[in-house]
Design a protein around this motif. Structure first.
Motif, PDB file in Angstrom:
ATOM      1  N   GLU A 153       0.808  -1.218   0.000  1.00  0.00           N
ATOM      2  CA  GLU A 153       0.000   0.000   0.000  1.00  0.00           C
ATOM      3  C   GLU A 153       0.844   1.272   0.000  1.00  0.00           C
ATOM      4  O   GLU A 153       0.345   2.348  -0.354  1.00  0.00           O
ATOM      5  N   GLN A 182      -4.475   2.348  12.927  1.00  0.00           N
ATOM      6  CA  GLN A 182      -3.130   2.561  12.403  1.00  0.00           C
ATOM      7  C   GLN A 182      -2.055   2.266  13.443  1.00  0.00           C
ATOM      8  O   GLN A 182      -0.969   1.770  13.111  1.00  0.00           O
ATOM      9  N   THR A 207      -1.622   4.177   6.801  1.00  0.00           N
ATOM     10  CA  THR A 207      -3.060   4.413   6.899  1.00  0.00           C
ATOM     11  C   THR A 207      -3.831   3.447   6.017  1.00  0.00           C
ATOM     12  O   THR A 207      -4.803   2.805   6.446  1.00  0.00           O
ATOM     13  N   ARG A 208      -3.421   3.319   4.740  1.00  0.00           N
ATOM     14  CA  ARG A 208      -4.118   2.414   3.826  1.00  0.00           C
ATOM     15  C   ARG A 208      -3.926   0.955   4.225  1.00  0.00           C
ATOM     16  O   ARG A 208      -4.836   0.134   4.072  1.00  0.00           O
ATOM     17  N   ALA A 209      -2.738   0.642   4.748  1.00  0.00           N
ATOM     18  CA  ALA A 209      -2.494  -0.733   5.197  1.00  0.00           C
ATOM     19  C   ALA A 209      -3.413  -1.094   6.362  1.00  0.00           C
ATOM     20  O   ALA A 209      -3.983  -2.192   6.407  1.00  0.00           O
ATOM     21  N   LYS A 252      -6.325   0.184   7.037  1.00  0.00           N
ATOM     22  CA  LYS A 252      -7.690   0.053   6.525  1.00  0.00           C
ATOM     23  C   LYS A 252      -7.886  -1.299   5.857  1.00  0.00           C
ATOM     24  O   LYS A 252      -8.905  -1.952   6.035  1.00  0.00           O
ATOM     25  N   ARG A 253      -6.893  -1.735   5.076  1.00  0.00           N
ATOM     26  CA  ARG A 253      -6.994  -3.036   4.413  1.00  0.00           C
ATOM     27  C   ARG A 253      -7.073  -4.167   5.432  1.00  0.00           C
ATOM     28  O   ARG A 253      -7.841  -5.131   5.253  1.00  0.00           O
ATOM     29  N   THR A 268      -4.504  -7.308  -4.888  1.00  0.00           N
ATOM     30  CA  THR A 268      -4.137  -7.132  -3.489  1.00  0.00           C
ATOM     31  C   THR A 268      -3.878  -8.467  -2.811  1.00  0.00           C
ATOM     32  O   THR A 268      -2.895  -8.641  -2.085  1.00  0.00           O
ATOM     33  N   ARG A 307       2.275  11.421   3.665  1.00  0.00           N
ATOM     34  CA  ARG A 307       1.264  10.361   3.723  1.00  0.00           C
ATOM     35  C   ARG A 307       1.827   8.997   3.360  1.00  0.00           C
ATOM     36  O   ARG A 307       1.455   7.978   3.914  1.00  0.00           O
ATOM     37  N   ASP A 308       2.730   8.959   2.371  1.00  0.00           N
ATOM     38  CA  ASP A 308       3.230   7.696   1.855  1.00  0.00           C
ATOM     39  C   ASP A 308       4.598   7.364   2.442  1.00  0.00           C
ATOM     40  O   ASP A 308       5.300   8.230   2.969  1.00  0.00           O
ATOM     41  N   SER A 353       1.695   2.875   2.502  1.00  0.00           N
ATOM     42  CA  SER A 353       1.051   3.786   3.450  1.00  0.00           C
ATOM     43  C   SER A 353       0.612   3.000   4.678  1.00  0.00           C
ATOM     44  O   SER A 353       0.023   1.915   4.541  1.00  0.00           O
TER      45      SER A 353
END
Length: 300
Positions: free
Chosen positions: A18, A32, A22-24, A26-27, A136, A56-57, A20
């Protein structure tokens, strides 16, 4: 050094794919904080920095690049222990191969692939999903291989097996069913059943593009999430559809498949495997799919 946990590896793989935290999170369905803590603990245990943080990244370091394929393989092996133990109590263990596929292949190439020599050594576990979800899953190591409608650049673990044309699906009693080839001009006054773009963006874009190139507007009757739903609506006379020619290999009740005039080989089928291709699947599966497509005159 304390023991590295599967949770740490799972969080690392998610952050790696991801780019990230944050995105990780969420997945993975987590907050977080525990994801960040798991990766930080892994870095401490290994004595390396895995990600350059900033904004962010995040950016994987050389250590992360080296760790990623091993982490995916360790997760795959660990999660297969229960299946192996259960199988061993009854019969010699057979390696389970986890395949994910887009829906269009379930009634076309997938049955032939499962029966092929390439998959003979495996017990096959098959699931379906969207291109995004399957990508994914294979990148996280939850699948061993994914069959995708995807135009991502070829790499050492993602190869386009073949490209096929779109064709026209109409109800058997439709006024255009008697034609051998149908143009988009002739479809302009007929309602269209097409994919929801969120589920299959490439199929949606290719269909819309075929009409836009000819200057014809679209009359959309329905948006669906699978070719099976699409053909079901076509058979009921609720619209026409553009579908991959591979779906026409086997008859579909109430549906006539006709050539789309001036169609190009634009709709890809790709094979994607886990990092490092530990099972050596990419080459034999790609070759098997190309052979199937050639045998059914889908490619020149």
């Amino acid at each position: 050094m304390s023991e590295i946990s599967l949770k740490q590896l799972r969080c690392f793989v998610a952050v790696y794919t991801e780019r990230s935290f944050t995105r990780a999170a969420k997945r993975l369905g987590l907050a977080q904080s525990p994801v960040s803590q798991a990766v930080a603990a892994l870095e401490t245990q290994l004595g390396v920095t895995l990600f350059q943080r900033g904004g962010r990244d995040v950016t994987p370091t050389a250590a992360a690049e080296a760790l990623y394929p091993e982490a995916v393989e360790i997760r795959r092996r660990a999660e297969g222990l229960q299946r192996l133990a259960s199988a061993a109590s009854e019969q010699p263990a057979t390696r389970v191969l986890r395949i994910g596929s887009v829906s269009s292949l379930f009634s076309s190439a997938l049955p032939a692939l499962i029966r092929s020599d390439a998959l003979a050594p495996f017990a096959v576990d098959v699931s379906d999903g969207s291109n995004a979800d399957l990508t994914t899953s294979v990148d996280d190591g939850d699948l061993d291989v994914a069959l995708l409608r995807d135009l991502s650049p070829d790499s050492d673990r993602h190869v386009v097996a073949f490209r096929e044309r779109l064709c026209v699906a109409v109800a058997e009693g439709h006024e255009l069913a008697g034609r051998e080839a149908i143009s988009t001009d002739e479809l302009r006054d007929h309602p269209l059943v097409l994919f929801d773009r969120g589920r299959a963006p490439l199929a949606f874009d290719l269909t819309v593009g075929a009409f836009l190139r000819s200057g014809n507007p679209l009359r959309i009757a329905s948006r669906v999430t699978s070719e099976q739903a699409m053909l079901g609506l076509v058979s009921c006379g609720l619209g026409v559809a553009l579908v991959p020619q591979s779906l026409a290999v086997h008859p579909w009740p109430g549906v006539a498949f006709r050539e789309l005039q001036d169609a190009e080989h634009s709709y890809p089928l790709a094979v994607r495997v886990t990092a490092g291709d530990p099972l050596g699947l990419l080459e034999p599966l790609t070759a098997s799919l190309r052979s199937w497509a050639s045998a059914h005159a889908l490619i020149s």
